[in-house]
Design an enzyme around this catalytic site. Sequence first.
Site, mmCIF file in Angstrom:
data_model
loop_
_atom_site.group_PDB
_atom_site.id
_atom_site.type_symbol
_atom_site.label_atom_id
_atom_site.label_comp_id
_atom_site.label_asym_id
_atom_site.label_seq_id
_atom_site.Cartn_x
_atom_site.Cartn_y
_atom_site.Cartn_z
ATOM 1 N N LYS A 47 -12.661 28.432 -6.355
ATOM 2 C CA LYS A 47 -13.281 27.761 -7.503
ATOM 3 C C LYS A 47 -13.263 28.706 -8.700
ATOM 4 O O LYS A 47 -13.440 29.922 -8.531
ATOM 5 C CB LYS A 47 -14.721 27.388 -7.132
ATOM 6 C CG LYS A 47 -15.456 26.538 -8.171
ATOM 7 C CD LYS A 47 -16.848 26.163 -7.673
ATOM 8 C CE LYS A 47 -17.601 25.294 -8.659
ATOM 9 N NZ LYS A 47 -18.940 24.930 -8.145
ATOM 10 N N SER A 77 -20.001 20.210 -8.041
ATOM 11 C CA SER A 77 -19.094 20.676 -9.078
ATOM 12 C C SER A 77 -17.816 21.329 -8.548
ATOM 13 O O SER A 77 -16.894 21.573 -9.311
ATOM 14 C CB SER A 77 -19.803 21.684 -9.982
ATOM 15 O OG SER A 77 -20.179 22.832 -9.221
ATOM 16 N N SER A 122 -23.176 21.527 -4.718
ATOM 17 C CA SER A 122 -21.856 21.550 -5.353
ATOM 18 C C SER A 122 -20.682 21.771 -4.412
ATOM 19 O O SER A 122 -19.547 21.511 -4.785
ATOM 20 C CB SER A 122 -21.816 22.615 -6.456
ATOM 21 O OG SER A 122 -22.407 22.094 -7.619
#
Lengths: 519, 558
Positions: free
Chosen positions: A78, A169, A193
């Site tokens: 990420k 996310s 997330s």
Amino acid sequence: MSDFLLKVNVAKMHMVCVEGKVSPTELCRRCLNRIRKTRHLNAYITVTEELALKQAEEAEVRLLRGVGVLDGIPFAVKDNFCTENIRTTCASRMLRDYIPPYNATVVQRLLDQGAVLMGKTNMDEFAMGSGSTDGVFGPARNPWSYAAPYREQAGGAEEDSDWVIAGGSSGGSGASVTSLTSFLALGSDTGGSTRNPGALCGAVALKPTYGLLSRHGLIPLVNSMDVPGILTRSTSDAAIVLDVLQGRDLKDSTTVQSPTSHTGLTEDFDVRNLCVGIPEEYHAPGLSPETLAQWSRLADLLEGAGARVRRVSLPHTRHSIVCYHVLCCAEVASNMARFDGLEFGHRSTVDSSTEAMYAASRHEGFNDVVRGRILCGNFFLLKQNYERYFLKAQQVRRLIAEDFRRVFSAGVDVLLTPTTLSDATRYSHFIEEDNRTRSSQEDIFTQPANIAGLPAVSVPTALSSRGLPIGLQLIGPAFQDQKLLNVAHWIEQRMGFPSISNYELPNKREIDMEQTTTV
Amino acid sequence: MTQRRPETGRALVATGNMAACAVLGTAPPLHVNKLSCLFYRKVCDVHRHGVARRFRSTRVPDQELVGVVGLEVHAQIRSSTKLFSAAEVGFSAPPNSLVSFFDASLPGTLPVLNRRCVEAAVTTALALGCTVNRKSLFDRKHYFYADLPAGYQITQQRRAVAVDGRLVYSLLGGRKRSQVQTKTVRIKQIQLEQDSGKSLHDDQRCQTLIDLNRAGVGLMELVMEPDMSCGEEAAAAVRELQLILQALGTCQGNMSEGQLRVDANVSVHRPGEALGVRTEVKNINSARFLSRAIDYEIQRQIEALERGEAVQNETRMYDSKSGHTIPMRDKEGLQDYRFMPEPNLPPLVVYEDRRSVPEGAGPGAVVLEALRESLPELPSARRGRLVRSYGLLPEHSFTLVNEDGLMEYFEAVVKETRKEPRKVIGWVTNELLGHLKQHNLSVSDCPVPPSALAELLELQEAGHISTSVAKQVLQLMWMDPGKGAQEIVREQDLGLVCDSGDLQSVCQRVLDSNPDQVRALREGNKKVFNRLMGLVQKETKGRADPVLVRRILEDKTS
């Protein structure tokens, strides 16, 4: 080698490489190729092609020496984990060109194992969101939007109009794992997330116990809740990655020594000694009938196999989302203070004074969501408000954690809950509501585990009638991550959740890509 | 370095030479740690009424206004690395050369507490009789400033590492300034916190240059209760603190290098009434300026009140050129620091003894027992010992302890000579220290080692040279280091003239050429005798044995 081979688990892939059937370089090229083919998913912000090939070559030399099972295995990270000399953007204009000089500890540990970094994945700006729709590089798309089960029920609608969100996310990480461009991906999990995109994309998503994995190099959202998350396609892969990543890091004072050194899963885990709690507060308004049905089905399955399944109550959970909002905003306001355009990041051309430069840089660098949370957080932290908001939220936080402790000390081993209210929403529908509303809907089942610092894992269970994954969540007592994965593994074996490669459509975009790349 | 905020211009991270020059060019001329004497330059009666007494000329109200002074001292912890990072600590390194990723607040970096800094704070707390909190907490204090890269400072707001201590200090009072008066100021708390970087404002180019070398250096903030009443007391308290910190090795204590920074909270009131509105005086970089700034501020407030004006609660800056305090513009708006617990640091735990350290806490645990046992002799104990062991006067003990290394020097000399310590002390505190001051040297730079001085004093004690010759020899030793006292005496023929025949003729010559004096003496004016003695010494350039001369003169004039 065909893409079909990409769907195997890490251990199998490792064997294939060791046996010389596929070289790490070939594997890497295959994944890079697939990244190109799935570019429409917008899963990656940066693809580190050259570096990946170099690492794969090195792995190839090493393989014979037997470094470890992750040697040569492609992974994605990420874009809020720092990567040395590789830009790390947090999907924000503020860090659009930011190149960190160091690796996050979790990234470094994967690299040390010989894993091959494919790239940095898409997300909501500074991880503030639950759809991966609010980043400066545009939304990430759910790979299942383009698989046969969803396309068939969509009845020939245009692909570009009805795609569903990847969740967030860490949506890019979820999409990268399920679209078979990486075997594992790092996400971050502050309120859900990692688990949210895991559930929506059909991946195993582990949020470890707070303090088990180092946060050094993770650009923070909420320091007291952030945990690096692990996204894989199987529970056994998750166990391998957890084993590599967990444990004390001198660079993060909140980490602890891991309770177990080896997290290999038990193949014949016996659920007859297991007590499963079903928290009644999770029968929340908005829970889709299909998710509820999956939840019941699994509870019945466990009970049928001899587990004790008990209804339990976590009375303070309903205050969790408000409490989370206050604490999150307060820490965000504090953590974002360093982005002033001075030492790094976006700097405005406004230079009439230092203060004006700060204001303009921050205004230009952050999106509305980030700025809104900073404003709220600073409000909560004002001297006159501190007691009413921040302190109160901290007190409620303790009550929520206490609820969990009470349930676990009463003999419950794991809690079984849904991960999300329903399967993935269409993007066009999702953006009808603002970020804050969506986050409080999407994080409802996931953020209590962050509030309490507990380990939780989302396991894909089935495809919905829309042809989209449904995930269920297990929450365990602190540092029982291993046991949690064992239960998840047991469930996984009985659910038979399919790989997306079973339903791959020869879509037009892919064919175009294939032609351009093979020329 | 100016402390005010940039009015215009943008802040940059300094890399060029300009910043380097500015950093090096800011050392004020006063080195407080070189001041060796007690604060008795100025007449400041140490009673609370003292300050007011000096302003009596203006008006005498029912009860006089007196000053009330509290101090906040920031002491830079002496440690090789910073409070939360592994970056080195150094004073005059090139700008931004001692900056870790954490110090520059790069995203994703986390603080890691430096045990050495904790031990320094705890050691200091023990020396000041504080209660050390077994568990203390870190907080974030937020404000935007270019030399604070994270946008917040990590400090201890809710629970400091130590509380409730006391600092005992002394002043010399009385008519001869030789009477030691002992005072106490309470220490409210000692907290650990990060230092900020430095901003350099280049008004011509409308730029602010930032040097982060200091950013993140460990500080101990000592908060003192308002138990003092004038500048002299504050200066004496700070001087004593400085000595304690230096003895402990927890802070180098050099005010001009900013290792010890003092802010004074000053107010005035009538004794028995509530405390007045206070001002905070900043930018004080020497003990002398501290004293002046406080006394100026007390006088300013008294005059304001007597004019019927109110004292504003404000921050003021001391301007050493004018000797005035002036309001600081940047502190006009009330700051809300939005304190928040630091989530990246677990509570700081200090253990009573080795046994109470739980398994797994590791060798890094901070243990009170161990630190208490390793406390060195503190300045007050040193002074007491000097008075007791050597029979010195208290003021001499102050001089010895105040000057770094002088006590050790004195003790080394005493060890090597038969001369009584009480006779040695004058040589050390007057002659030697005088030479050091004259050449602006510290004791460690002294060209005359203790053994050489001892040799000189031995010669004098044994009667081989006179006192005046001894002083002369010291001067020569200073100019020609390495040459022994005996060698100089021999070369220069400075030895005492003990030959009776030689002295007989010198004395006779003196008596012959001063018949008036001889007559006066014979008539009973005994004072004249000393004059004649002096004339003989003059003839012999101070080398005549005074005992012998006295006997000869007495014989000849009786």
